[in-house]
Motif scaffolding. Structure first.
Motif, PDB file in Angstrom:
ATOM      1  N   CYS A 292     -64.185  38.880 -12.271  1.00 15.38           N
ATOM      2  CA  CYS A 292     -64.345  39.565 -13.552  1.00 15.38           C
ATOM      3  C   CYS A 292     -63.118  40.428 -13.811  1.00 15.38           C
ATOM      4  O   CYS A 292     -62.736  41.256 -12.984  1.00 15.38           O
TER       5      CYS A 292
ATOM      6  N   CYS B 215     -70.440  42.689 -17.866  1.00 15.07           N
ATOM      7  CA  CYS B 215     -69.316  43.119 -18.699  1.00 15.07           C
ATOM      8  C   CYS B 215     -69.320  42.431 -20.064  1.00 15.07           C
ATOM      9  O   CYS B 215     -68.832  43.008 -21.036  1.00 15.07           O
ATOM     10  N   GLN B 216     -69.898  41.236 -20.166  1.00 11.44           N
ATOM     11  CA  GLN B 216     -69.989  40.571 -21.461  1.00 11.44           C
ATOM     12  C   GLN B 216     -70.910  41.336 -22.403  1.00 11.44           C
ATOM     13  O   GLN B 216     -70.675  41.396 -23.610  1.00 11.44           O
TER      14      GLN B 216
ATOM     15  N   LEU C 129     -65.158  37.281 -17.719  1.00 10.35           N
ATOM     16  CA  LEU C 129     -66.053  38.441 -17.720  1.00 10.35           C
ATOM     17  C   LEU C 129     -67.396  38.061 -17.115  1.00 10.35           C
ATOM     18  O   LEU C 129     -67.968  37.025 -17.479  1.00 10.35           O
ATOM     19  N   CYS C 130     -67.889  38.905 -16.218  1.00 14.67           N
ATOM     20  CA  CYS C 130     -69.215  38.683 -15.629  1.00 14.67           C
ATOM     21  C   CYS C 130     -70.274  38.943 -16.698  1.00 14.67           C
ATOM     22  O   CYS C 130     -69.978  39.531 -17.743  1.00 14.67           O
TER      23      CYS C 130
END
Length: 137
Positions: free
Chosen positions: A94, A134-135, A130-131
């Protein structure tokens, strides 16, 4: 690799395993993904008042050389994590939080075929994005 394995590897290669080095390795062993030298300094400062960037970078370089830390570059900055040595795999990383997810797929069979008579000595395969957490942020 676990903390004790990392400490033993450092000893095996003839380096001292000081309390400070163990604390540095513990930080990475307990981290969920890649972390920066600045993250490490912020973690160590309460216990080691005035710890220098030079001390931290010198030890990070040693840990990388000995093979107990892996490195990658995210957003132009070097990041570190404890080495994964139990089986061959790659990582999704990420770009925001540095968390990693193992990827069991390895493209090397196709690459070896495409490169024919080239002598491949090593490889590193990483996917960035992005994990899920985090999204949503």
């Amino acid at each position: 690799m676990e903390l004790n394995e990392a400490v033993q590897e450092i000893k095996r290669q003839g380096y001292k395993t000081t309390t400070k080095r163990k604390d540095m390795l513990r930080f990475f062993a307990e981290a969920d993904g890649y972390r920066t030298a600045k993250d490490l300094i912020n973690h160590l400062e309460p216990a080691y008042d005035g710890i220098s960037f030079d001390t931290v970078y010198r030890n990070l370089h040693l840990f990388d050389k000995v093979g107990v830390l892996e490195t990658t570059e995210l957003n132009g900055e070097k990041h570190f994590r404890i080495s994964c040595t139990h089986h061959h795999h790659h990582h999704f990383i990420c770009k925001d939080c540095g968390k990693t997810k193992e990827i069991e797929v390895c493209p090397m069979d196709e690459v070896r075929q495409a490169l024919g008579n080239y002598a491949i000595e090593d490889h590193k395969f990483e996917i960035y994005g992005l994990c899920p957490v985090c999204q949503k942020a």
